[in-house]
Motif scaffolding. Structure first.
Motif, PDB file in Angstrom:
ATOM      1  N   ALA A 330       0.821  -1.211   0.000  1.00 47.43           N
ATOM      2  CA  ALA A 330       0.000   0.000   0.000  1.00 47.43           C
ATOM      3  C   ALA A 330       0.852   1.257   0.000  1.00 47.43           C
ATOM      4  N   GLN A 331       2.144   1.103   0.234  1.00 46.40           N
ATOM      5  CA  GLN A 331       3.037   2.256   0.279  1.00 46.40           C
ATOM      6  C   GLN A 331       3.764   2.468  -1.048  1.00 46.40           C
ATOM      7  N   HIS A 332       3.207   1.893  -2.089  1.00 49.27           N
ATOM      8  CA  HIS A 332       3.727   2.055  -3.439  1.00 49.27           C
ATOM      9  C   HIS A 332       2.592   2.506  -4.347  1.00 49.27           C
ATOM     10  N   PRO A 333       2.920   3.145  -5.465  1.00 51.29           N
ATOM     11  CA  PRO A 333       1.871   3.613  -6.376  1.00 51.29           C
ATOM     12  C   PRO A 333       0.989   2.474  -6.855  1.00 51.29           C
ATOM     13  N   GLY A 334      -0.303   2.734  -6.906  1.00 53.84           N
ATOM     14  CA  GLY A 334      -1.262   1.748  -7.367  1.00 53.84           C
ATOM     15  C   GLY A 334      -2.590   1.927  -6.659  1.00 53.84           C
ATOM     16  N   TYR A 335      -3.557   1.181  -7.123  1.00 54.31           N
ATOM     17  CA  TYR A 335      -4.931   1.227  -6.622  1.00 54.31           C
ATOM     18  C   TYR A 335      -5.013   1.050  -5.109  1.00 54.31           C
ATOM     19  N   ARG A 336      -4.146   0.199  -4.537  1.00 57.20           N
ATOM     20  CA  ARG A 336      -4.243  -0.135  -3.116  1.00 57.20           C
ATOM     21  C   ARG A 336      -3.962   1.058  -2.200  1.00 57.20           C
ATOM     22  N   ASN A 337      -3.126   2.001  -2.614  1.00 59.24           N
ATOM     23  CA  ASN A 337      -2.790   3.073  -1.678  1.00 59.24           C
ATOM     24  C   ASN A 337      -3.994   3.957  -1.357  1.00 59.24           C
ATOM     25  N   ILE A 338      -4.930   4.047  -2.275  1.00 59.16           N
ATOM     26  CA  ILE A 338      -6.150   4.808  -1.991  1.00 59.16           C
ATOM     27  C   ILE A 338      -7.020   4.050  -0.986  1.00 59.16           C
ATOM     28  N   LEU A 339      -7.131   2.737  -1.165  1.00 63.92           N
ATOM     29  CA  LEU A 339      -7.926   1.925  -0.245  1.00 63.92           C
ATOM     30  C   LEU A 339      -7.361   1.992   1.171  1.00 63.92           C
ATOM     31  N   ALA A 340      -6.034   2.046   1.284  1.00 66.44           N
ATOM     32  CA  ALA A 340      -5.388   2.015   2.596  1.00 66.44           C
ATOM     33  C   ALA A 340      -5.696   3.254   3.431  1.00 66.44           C
ATOM     34  N   ILE A 341      -6.040   4.342   2.792  1.00 63.69           N
ATOM     35  CA  ILE A 341      -6.313   5.573   3.538  1.00 63.69           C
ATOM     36  C   ILE A 341      -7.496   5.390   4.480  1.00 63.69           C
ATOM     37  N   THR A 342      -8.505   4.671   4.030  1.00 64.59           N
ATOM     38  CA  THR A 342      -9.648   4.408   4.903  1.00 64.59           C
ATOM     39  C   THR A 342      -9.232   3.585   6.114  1.00 64.59           C
ATOM     40  N   ASP A 343      -8.381   2.579   5.897  1.00 61.75           N
ATOM     41  CA  ASP A 343      -7.904   1.753   7.008  1.00 61.75           C
ATOM     42  C   ASP A 343      -7.112   2.586   8.015  1.00 61.75           C
ATOM     43  N   ILE A 344      -6.266   3.474   7.517  1.00 60.68           N
ATOM     44  CA  ILE A 344      -5.480   4.326   8.412  1.00 60.68           C
ATOM     45  C   ILE A 344      -6.389   5.277   9.179  1.00 60.68           C
ATOM     46  N   ALA A 345      -7.381   5.843   8.496  1.00 62.58           N
ATOM     47  CA  ALA A 345      -8.310   6.769   9.151  1.00 62.58           C
ATOM     48  C   ALA A 345      -9.109   6.077  10.247  1.00 62.58           C
ATOM     49  N   ARG A 346      -9.537   4.844   9.991  1.00 57.22           N
ATOM     50  CA  ARG A 346     -10.272   4.083  11.023  1.00 57.22           C
ATOM     51  C   ARG A 346      -9.392   3.840  12.246  1.00 57.22           C
ATOM     52  N   PHE A 347      -8.106   3.617  12.004  1.00 62.30           N
ATOM     53  CA  PHE A 347      -7.158   3.400  13.091  1.00 62.30           C
ATOM     54  C   PHE A 347      -6.927   4.687  13.880  1.00 62.30           C
ATOM     55  N   LEU A 348      -6.760   5.794  13.196  1.00 61.97           N
ATOM     56  CA  LEU A 348      -6.459   7.062  13.854  1.00 61.97           C
ATOM     57  C   LEU A 348      -7.678   7.686  14.519  1.00 61.97           C
ATOM     58  N   HIS A 349      -8.830   7.547  13.885  1.00 62.71           N
ATOM     59  CA  HIS A 349     -10.054   8.195  14.382  1.00 62.71           C
ATOM     60  C   HIS A 349     -11.210   7.184  14.442  1.00 62.71           C
ATOM     61  N   PRO A 350     -11.103   6.180  15.287  1.00 62.85           N
ATOM     62  CA  PRO A 350     -12.164   5.155  15.353  1.00 62.85           C
ATOM     63  C   PRO A 350     -13.552   5.712  15.635  1.00 62.85           C
ATOM     64  N   ASP A 351     -13.606   6.770  16.455  1.00 66.04           N
ATOM     65  CA  ASP A 351     -14.905   7.341  16.790  1.00 66.04           C
ATOM     66  C   ASP A 351     -15.609   7.917  15.572  1.00 66.04           C
ATOM     67  N   ALA A 352     -14.841   8.353  14.589  1.00 69.34           N
ATOM     68  CA  ALA A 352     -15.432   8.939  13.382  1.00 69.34           C
ATOM     69  C   ALA A 352     -16.139   7.897  12.528  1.00 69.34           C
ATOM     70  N   PHE A 353     -15.837   6.635  12.784  1.00 70.92           N
ATOM     71  CA  PHE A 353     -16.435   5.555  12.007  1.00 70.92           C
ATOM     72  C   PHE A 353     -17.377   4.699  12.850  1.00 70.92           C
ATOM     73  N   ALA A 354     -17.732   5.222  14.021  1.00 70.08           N
ATOM     74  CA  ALA A 354     -18.587   4.447  14.923  1.00 70.08           C
ATOM     75  C   ALA A 354     -19.990   4.282  14.384  1.00 70.08           C
ATOM     76  N   GLN A 355     -20.412   5.200  13.521  1.00 71.21           N
ATOM     77  CA  GLN A 355     -21.757   5.120  12.975  1.00 71.21           C
ATOM     78  C   GLN A 355     -21.713   4.912  11.471  1.00 71.21           C
TER      79      GLN A 355
END
Length: 355
Positions: A330-355
């Protein structure tokens, strides 16, 4: 990963002596000056007669103009994010050869397609020159210049062009300098260009719209929240292999609602002193994960996280043992790096994804 970690074969110089693809990118920056080996001459009657419907098309990549008279039908892909991106565009039937991928989990639904494609290299790197030229590919897709270094025994971009196998590099990772200037828009530009090259622009635009929708959702969820201070590391007790304020990993951290504690460090994948890491006071840590390469001399993500916790022992991240294993792909150019942003955001701000 400037990677790439292969590479992005990759090649990480981990404690196990693996050469990191990120570092391979720094080994050689080849000058790309030749045109695609399927060039069409504008205005030529011959090209008009041979061109497929909707063709010829021309795109720019690494300072070259690549022109195609018809969609490629015998494609070779390098490091796995290149293959993932074509599969996401529904182009699995065009791929005749791929490299090995065993460093992290596959994206959903892609392992079965991967298994059906001939493996032409047992590593994440493209095969050596003779084997590569023998493939007879009409398109080669990779995301670093590491696999086209003559000094490493690889076919160069120029040699592949001459053989009718034009090369496209994802993310604009055409030189060490361009690795540092990557933005998320480069991924969308790649999808748009690939859509044109393969005559599937509608699919590409639909995928771009979907991914941009995901990014917009993340932005809305984290907007107004205090950015979480993040250290992104690939291990080491000092110096530490870490990610500075330039390039793809920094872009993902920011988009996910984080603040890179090494944002003032010039570089993407680089070495940072233990003293500087200690003073960074991160609240969370991202660890480059090579899940299936564990064993031998390759430390686990948890082991690398513990190394980081020891260095920043008085930080909130260490006190809370807060880390996320981030697939290195996910740390290289390609489709996956965009998908990984959601995973990182859920990790950093779990409360933002509670609903």
């Amino acid at each position: 990963m400037s990677r790439p970690p292969h590479t992005h074969a990759r090649h990480r110089t981990g404690r196990g002596g693996r050469i990191t693809s990120r570092l391979l990118v720094l080994v050689t920056a080849l000058t790309l000056t030749t045109a695609c080996s399927q060039p069409s001459t504008e205005g030529s009657a011959q090209v008009t007669e041979q061109a497929a419907p909707g063709f010829p098309v021309t795109v720019e990549n690494c300072g070259r103009k690549l022109t195609f008279d018809r969609p490629p039908s015998k494609v070779v892909t390098g490091y796995h994010p290149a293959l993932e991106t074509l599969l996401a565009l529904g182009l699995g039937d065009r791929i005749a050869g791929r490299t090995n991928f065993s460093e992290s989990a596959f994206l959903p639904g892609q392992k079965e397609q991967y298994d059906k494609i001939q493996e032409i290299s047992p590593t994440i790197m493209l095969p050596q020159k003779e084997i590569m030229l023998a493939q007879g590919a009409d398109f080669v897709l990779d995301n670093s210049m590491a696999g086209f270094d003559a000094a490493g025994g690889y076919a160069t971009v120029e040699e592949l062009d001459a053989a009718g196998s034009p090369v496209y590099i994802l993310g604009g990772w055409c030189s060490p300098e361009e690795v540092l200037t990557f933005t998320l828009d480069d991924t969308f530009d790649d999808l748009r260009n690939l859509g044109k090259i393969f005559g599937v622009s509608d699919r590409a635009e639909a995928l771009i719209s979907e991914l941009q929708g995901e990014l917009a959702d993340v932005k809305k969820r984290v907007e107004g929240r205090t950015p979480v201070k993040v250290l992104a590391t690939d291990g080491g007790e000092g110096p530490v292999n870490a990610f500075g304020g330039s390039g793809i990993t920094n872009q993902m951290i920011v988009a996910a609602g984080g603040e890179n504690v090494l944002k003032d460090v010039k570089g993407d994948y680089t070495e940072v002193s233990a003293e500087q890491i200690s003073a960074s006071e991160p609240e969370a840590i991202l660890v480059s994960d090579y899940a299936t390469l564990r064993g031998e001399d390759m430390p686990t993500s948890q082991a690398k996280a513990e190394e980081a916790f020891a260095i920043v022992r008085n930080s909130p991240a260490a006190k809370n043992k807060r880390y996320l294993a981030l697939p290195v792909a996910a740390q290289h150019p390609g489709y996956r790096n965009i998908l990984a942003i959601t995973d990182i955001a859920r990790f950093l701000h779990p409360d933002a994804f509670a609903q």
